[in-house]
Write a protein that holds these residues in place. Structure first.
Motif, PDB file in Angstrom:
ATOM      1  N   GLY A   1      42.857 -20.347   9.165  1.00 46.65           N
ATOM      2  CA  GLY A   1      42.843 -20.245   7.714  1.00 46.65           C
ATOM      3  C   GLY A   1      41.993 -20.909   7.365  1.00 46.65           C
ATOM      4  N   TYR A   2      41.559 -22.262   7.786  1.00 48.02           N
ATOM      5  CA  TYR A   2      41.286 -23.278   6.766  1.00 48.02           C
ATOM      6  C   TYR A   2      39.831 -23.100   7.653  1.00 48.02           C
ATOM      7  CZ  TYR A   2      45.126 -25.464   4.648  1.00 48.02           C
ATOM      8  OH  TYR A   2      46.205 -25.964   3.927  1.00 48.02           O
ATOM      9  N   SER A   3      40.013 -23.174   9.105  1.00 49.36           N
ATOM     10  CA  SER A   3      38.700 -22.911   9.963  1.00 49.36           C
ATOM     11  C   SER A   3      38.147 -21.530   9.073  1.00 49.36           C
ATOM     12  CB  SER A   3      39.221 -22.579  11.202  1.00 49.36           C
ATOM     13  OG  SER A   3      38.582 -23.015  12.208  1.00 49.36           O
ATOM     14  N   SER A   4      37.905 -20.711   8.890  1.00 53.01           N
ATOM     15  CA  SER A   4      37.442 -19.652   8.480  1.00 53.01           C
ATOM     16  C   SER A   4      36.972 -19.574   7.389  1.00 53.01           C
ATOM     17  CB  SER A   4      38.230 -18.692   8.611  1.00 53.01           C
ATOM     18  OG  SER A   4      37.340 -16.964   7.672  1.00 53.01           O
ATOM     19  N   ALA A   5      37.818 -20.688   6.154  1.00 50.78           N
ATOM     20  CA  ALA A   5      36.894 -20.686   5.042  1.00 50.78           C
ATOM     21  C   ALA A   5      36.250 -21.688   5.109  1.00 50.78           C
ATOM     22  CB  ALA A   5      38.416 -21.382   4.161  1.00 50.78           C
ATOM     23  N   ILE A   6      35.891 -22.763   5.935  1.00 51.35           N
ATOM     24  CA  ILE A   6      35.262 -24.068   5.638  1.00 51.35           C
ATOM     25  C   ILE A   6      33.633 -23.304   6.677  1.00 51.35           C
ATOM     26  CG2 ILE A   6      34.637 -25.662   7.571  1.00 51.35           C
ATOM     27  CD1 ILE A   6      37.834 -26.518   7.269  1.00 51.35           C
ATOM     28  N   THR A   7      34.092 -22.553   7.887  1.00 48.56           N
ATOM     29  CA  THR A   7      33.124 -21.831   8.305  1.00 48.56           C
ATOM     30  C   THR A   7      32.077 -21.218   7.281  1.00 48.56           C
ATOM     31  OG1 THR A   7      33.825 -21.277  10.992  1.00 48.56           O
ATOM     32  CG2 THR A   7      32.048 -20.141   9.979  1.00 48.56           C
ATOM     33  N   ASN A   8      32.993 -20.516   6.647  1.00 51.60           N
ATOM     34  CA  ASN A   8      32.155 -19.765   5.903  1.00 51.60           C
ATOM     35  C   ASN A   8      31.583 -20.356   4.361  1.00 51.60           C
ATOM     36  OD1 ASN A   8      32.306 -16.450   5.934  1.00 51.60           O
ATOM     37  ND2 ASN A   8      34.266 -17.579   6.350  1.00 51.60           N
ATOM     38  N   MET A   9      32.149 -21.424   4.033  1.00 48.70           N
ATOM     39  CA  MET A   9      31.752 -22.649   3.202  1.00 48.70           C
ATOM     40  C   MET A   9      30.297 -23.012   2.951  1.00 48.70           C
ATOM     41  SD  MET A   9      34.447 -25.378   0.964  1.00 48.70           S
ATOM     42  CE  MET A   9      34.632 -26.474   2.314  1.00 48.70           C
ATOM     43  N   THR A  10      30.458 -23.410   4.713  1.00 46.58           N
ATOM     44  CA  THR A  10      29.409 -23.880   5.294  1.00 46.58           C
ATOM     45  C   THR A  10      28.528 -23.040   4.992  1.00 46.58           C
ATOM     46  OG1 THR A  10      30.698 -25.681   6.925  1.00 46.58           O
ATOM     47  CG2 THR A  10      28.874 -24.987   7.404  1.00 46.58           C
ATOM     48  N   LEU A  11      28.353 -21.843   5.276  1.00 45.20           N
ATOM     49  CA  LEU A  11      26.933 -20.986   5.091  1.00 45.20           C
ATOM     50  C   LEU A  11      26.731 -20.725   3.634  1.00 45.20           C
ATOM     51  CD1 LEU A  11      25.859 -18.648   7.159  1.00 45.20           C
ATOM     52  CD2 LEU A  11      28.215 -16.969   5.785  1.00 45.20           C
ATOM     53  N   VAL A  12      27.825 -20.508   2.530  1.00 43.70           N
ATOM     54  CA  VAL A  12      27.537 -20.713   2.015  1.00 43.70           C
ATOM     55  C   VAL A  12      26.571 -22.032   1.324  1.00 43.70           C
ATOM     56  CG1 VAL A  12      27.654 -20.321  -1.034  1.00 43.70           C
ATOM     57  CG2 VAL A  12      29.149 -19.344   0.985  1.00 43.70           C
ATOM     58  N   VAL A  13      26.709 -22.904   1.008  1.00 42.21           N
ATOM     59  CA  VAL A  13      26.770 -24.221   0.887  1.00 42.21           C
ATOM     60  C   VAL A  13      25.096 -24.505   1.538  1.00 42.21           C
ATOM     61  CG1 VAL A  13      26.914 -26.670   0.851  1.00 42.21           C
ATOM     62  CG2 VAL A  13      28.509 -25.858   0.215  1.00 42.21           C
ATOM     63  N   ALA A  14      25.386 -24.282   3.415  1.00 45.28           N
ATOM     64  CA  ALA A  14      23.448 -24.626   4.121  1.00 45.28           C
ATOM     65  C   ALA A  14      22.334 -23.263   3.973  1.00 45.28           C
ATOM     66  CB  ALA A  14      24.067 -24.338   5.972  1.00 45.28           C
ATOM     67  N   THR A  15      23.327 -22.162   3.090  1.00 37.34           N
ATOM     68  CA  THR A  15      22.232 -21.190   2.804  1.00 37.34           C
ATOM     69  C   THR A  15      21.273 -21.346   0.899  1.00 37.34           C
ATOM     70  OG1 THR A  15      23.451 -19.663   3.439  1.00 37.34           O
ATOM     71  CG2 THR A  15      21.297 -18.589   2.366  1.00 37.34           C
ATOM     72  N   ALA A  16      22.195 -22.268   0.627  1.00 39.17           N
ATOM     73  CA  ALA A  16      20.946 -22.910  -0.721  1.00 39.17           C
ATOM     74  C   ALA A  16      20.693 -24.240  -0.232  1.00 39.17           C
ATOM     75  CB  ALA A  16      22.751 -22.877  -1.494  1.00 39.17           C
ATOM     76  N   VAL A  17      21.407 -25.002   0.635  1.00 37.73           N
ATOM     77  CA  VAL A  17      20.389 -26.153   1.450  1.00 37.73           C
ATOM     78  C   VAL A  17      19.251 -25.844   1.794  1.00 37.73           C
ATOM     79  CG1 VAL A  17      20.156 -28.275   1.932  1.00 37.73           C
ATOM     80  CG2 VAL A  17      22.647 -26.894   1.318  1.00 37.73           C
ATOM     81  N   THR A  18      19.378 -24.442   2.863  1.00 40.24           N
ATOM     82  CA  THR A  18      17.902 -24.374   3.225  1.00 40.24           C
ATOM     83  C   THR A  18      16.935 -24.013   2.665  1.00 40.24           C
ATOM     84  OG1 THR A  18      18.831 -22.670   4.408  1.00 40.24           O
ATOM     85  CG2 THR A  18      19.256 -24.364   5.516  1.00 40.24           C
ATOM     86  N   GLY A  19      16.908 -22.427   1.858  1.00 48.05           N
ATOM     87  CA  GLY A  19      16.292 -22.269   0.792  1.00 48.05           C
ATOM     88  C   GLY A  19      15.617 -23.109  -0.479  1.00 48.05           C
ATOM     89  N   TYR A  20      16.507 -24.356  -0.078  1.00 46.58           N
ATOM     90  CA  TYR A  20      15.688 -25.620  -1.118  1.00 46.58           C
ATOM     91  C   TYR A  20      14.957 -26.584  -0.298  1.00 46.58           C
ATOM     92  CZ  TYR A  20      15.003 -29.937  -3.949  1.00 46.58           C
ATOM     93  OH  TYR A  20      14.418 -30.746  -3.425  1.00 46.58           O
ATOM     94  N   LEU A  21      15.020 -26.680   0.880  1.00 41.53           N
ATOM     95  CA  LEU A  21      14.501 -27.956   1.463  1.00 41.53           C
ATOM     96  C   LEU A  21      13.566 -26.942   2.036  1.00 41.53           C
ATOM     97  CD1 LEU A  21      17.631 -29.142   4.236  1.00 41.53           C
ATOM     98  CD2 LEU A  21      15.857 -30.024   2.085  1.00 41.53           C
TER      99      LEU A  21
END
Length: 392
Positions: free
Chosen positions: A141-161
């Motif tokens: 469960g934690y692994s799935s949550a971390i995977t999707n949290m990374t996806l959300v955060v990284a999407t925002a970061v890459t959009g800014y970069l």
């Protein structure tokens, strides 16, 4: 600080190393998305096929290398194999930053797919090796949550970069360097885990639960693969088709990105309390999760206003967020310890097959039913979900 695994304890730093590998599995292809519109301008001689290959090549190569990693994990040093994948992944991040031609970007994308393919099954394989029982369910469960949290955060970061410079989004592919540092702690604890597993093998062997000469319960594994593939295909309607549906209804097209973000956040949420949810819902967990997906698709289909789509996206995400880690946990039980990573590889590859085939499957059935309606994918996937509920 020590973390209980169900077969002893491990240091917190080892668990952080496992989590860091899980965070990487959502990154392939992410950096290209925010610059897709600019690629034809940056590379004026690039064809449409070139740009499509840049986005699809990692996924195409991930599939065979996921299976290869699952097979190699049986007889090779598990941590060494993980490190090879991490080095290839990180190398692609460095090479992306210095690539100035389209063919170079495509070659690096292939390298990225190979590296990601090697580490994806090992991310869940690490959990199956270190944890058992309810502790394993919790960590999936934690692994799935971390995977999707990374996806959300990284999407925002890459959009800014991407707004700063088109090369900068590729910097997210340097994150495997952190996992490489932490892999030293995984290596340190791997031997003690192997010893503990060896200590419990005799009673398991005296009452075998896995039939067949391959060490894998083939029928159960195939059922899990089909179940995972179908459920993944069903929920992909939100990411692939929702923007077109909102445009057809003349809703604000900018809000479709918000809806999809809520969908991924909803997938993330159940992972932090998965073991509690399983205890609460019991043997009806899959049924209630599928019911949430069905109601969500129904709301998106019949919604007269865009803000009623929000609970639909959230319900679909919550249902999938519960089912995904549970499938990984059930997969571990279909194989003997030496074969669990291979079994997980077969199940995880269904995720990428669903992503690759989803547009073609939807187009095929639209052709069969002679319709170009933007509501069709949600109606069709709702019907599939109801059938899966009957099967489950």
């Amino acid at each position: 600080m020590k973390i209980n695994t169900g077969q002893g304890t491990i240091p917190l730093i080892t668990l952080i190393g496992i989590w860091s590998v899980s965070a990487l599995t959502s990154l392939p292809g992410l950096a290209v998305s925010p610059i897709l519109g600019e690629l034809s301008t940056i590379f004026p001689h690039a064809t449409e096929l070139d740009i499509q290959m840049l986005t699809s090549l990692p996924s195409l190569l991930i599939i065979p290398f996921v299976l290869l990693a699952g097979k190699l994990a049986e007889k090779r040093d598990f941590i060494r194999l993980l490190r090879v994948g991490l080095w290839l992944f990180a190398a692609s991040g460095v090479l992306y930053l210095f690539s100035s031609r389209m063919w170079q970007l495509m070659a690096v994308s292939a390298l990225l797919g190979i590296g990601a393919g090697l580490i994806i099954p090992l991310s869940t394989g690490l959990i199956s090796r270190y944890f058992t029982g309810e502790y394993r369910v919790r960590q999936f469960g934690y692994s799935s949550a971390i995977t999707n949290m990374t996806l959300v955060v990284a999407t925002a970061v890459t959009g800014y970069l991407a707004e700063v410079h088109w090369r900068l989004p590729f910097a997210v592919y340097l994150l495997p360097l952190i996992s490489l540092v932490l892999s030293a702690y995984l290596k340190k604890d791997a031997a003690s885990v192997t010893i503990k597993q060896a200590a419990i093998i005799p009673p398991i062997q005296s009452t075998p639960v896995i039939s067949g000469k391959y060490g894998i319960h083939i029928r159960h594994l195939v059922q899990l693969m089909l179940f995972y593939g179908l459920v993944t295909y069903v929920v992909l309607a939100v990411t692939f088709n929702l923007p077109f549906l909102m445009e057809a209804h003349h809703f604000s097209s900018g809000n479709s990105g918000l809806m999809i973000s809520l969908f991924f956040l909803a997938i993330m949420a159940p992972g932090f309390m998965l073991d509690s949810l399983v205890k609460l819902l019991g043997n009806k967990t899959k049924l209630y999760s599928l019911l949430a997906i069905a109601i969500g698709l129904l709301l998106i289909w019949i919604s007269p206003t865009e803000w009623l789509i929000v609970p639909g996206c959230i319900l679909v995400g919550l249902g999938y967020g519960i089912i995904q880690p549970l499938i990984y946990d059930k997969t571990v039980d279909t194989a003997i310890p030496q074969k669990t990573t291979l079994a997980l590889a077969f199940v995880m590859v269904m995720n990428y097959l669903a992503i690759l085939l989803s547009p073609f499957i939807t187009d095929f059935f639209q052709w069969i039913f002679h319709t170009g309606s933007q509501e069709f994918p949600f109606i069709f996937n709702l019907c599939i979900t109801i059938l899966i509920m009957y099967w489950a």
